[in-house]
Scaffold this active site. Sequence first.
Site, PDB file in Angstrom:
ATOM      1  N   ASP A 181      59.486  95.522  11.595  1.00 55.91           N
ATOM      2  CA  ASP A 181      58.165  94.851  11.318  1.00 55.91           C
ATOM      3  C   ASP A 181      57.148  95.625  10.524  1.00 55.91           C
ATOM      4  OD1 ASP A 181      58.502  92.308  12.992  1.00 55.91           O
ATOM      5  OD2 ASP A 181      58.534  93.705  14.625  1.00 55.91           O
TER       6      ASP A 181
ATOM      7  N   ASP B 222      55.642 101.746   8.524  1.00 55.78           N
ATOM      8  CA  ASP B 222      54.340 101.247   8.229  1.00 55.78           C
ATOM      9  C   ASP B 222      53.288 101.635   9.164  1.00 55.78           C
ATOM     10  OD1 ASP B 222      55.485  99.335   9.962  1.00 55.78           O
ATOM     11  OD2 ASP B 222      53.493  98.234   9.583  1.00 55.78           O
TER      12      ASP B 222
ATOM     13  N   ASP C 285      61.897 101.209  10.355  1.00 54.64           N
ATOM     14  CA  ASP C 285      61.258 100.344  11.276  1.00 54.64           C
ATOM     15  C   ASP C 285      61.639  99.027  10.770  1.00 54.64           C
ATOM     16  OD1 ASP C 285      59.188  99.296  13.076  1.00 54.64           O
ATOM     17  OD2 ASP C 285      57.860  98.965  11.222  1.00 54.64           O
TER      18      ASP C 285
END
Length: 228
Positions: free
Chosen positions: A14, A171, A12
């Site tokens: 961001d 995250d 990922d």
Amino acid sequence: MIASDAPLSVFDIDGTLVDSRASIHRAACEAAQVLGLPEPEYDRVRQIVGLSLHHALHVLEPSLTDAELADFVAAFQASFRAMYEAGHEEPLYPGVMDTLRRLKRDGWRLSLATGQNRRGVARNLARPEWSDLFLSSHCAEDGPGKPDPAMLRAAMTACGADAASTTMIGDTSHDIAMAVAAGVHSLGVGWGFHTVEEQAAAGALHIAADFPDLEAALDRFASAKLFA
């Protein structure tokens, strides 16, 4: 040359590689101002990160009409454009490049799967230090967004990998749910948008405290695949 049986690590962006917490919250607040809405608290905004933008802002403000939601999306995007036109660039988390370079050097296949649009992906791939790292990139504009497994399946196809040799690093619970749906190994990180508890509840097999911890978890995954 990357070996045909090399493991694939899908990242990922961001909250995992790039610290975009302040800019995403700022864009959400500025977009809310345009529509005359109360500025959302950070804790509300962080929950939607990882989803495609249209879906994310609908979750943030579910009472908006379709036309109002379209205006909200446009205002959010305009806020980001203004930031970048003013020279803003989100920083990488400390340790990102050491880990990515080490994985590349050790023969890992690397890919990206993000809730950003294609413009955001291109902006990140334009970073000089990222120019030769990733074999493919996949985003919410390519098809169903997270937690649908479509992006991960596309990454595996593009990189010639199967689910058994693939791990997803993110995250948010959306990243973890996508990994679970795709049947791949799921690794969370403890420095982004969602809490350790939220990622664990979604099914994360390990949540790294820092990049050395993440590297160790990836080494264990690769060793398990090598000697399986």
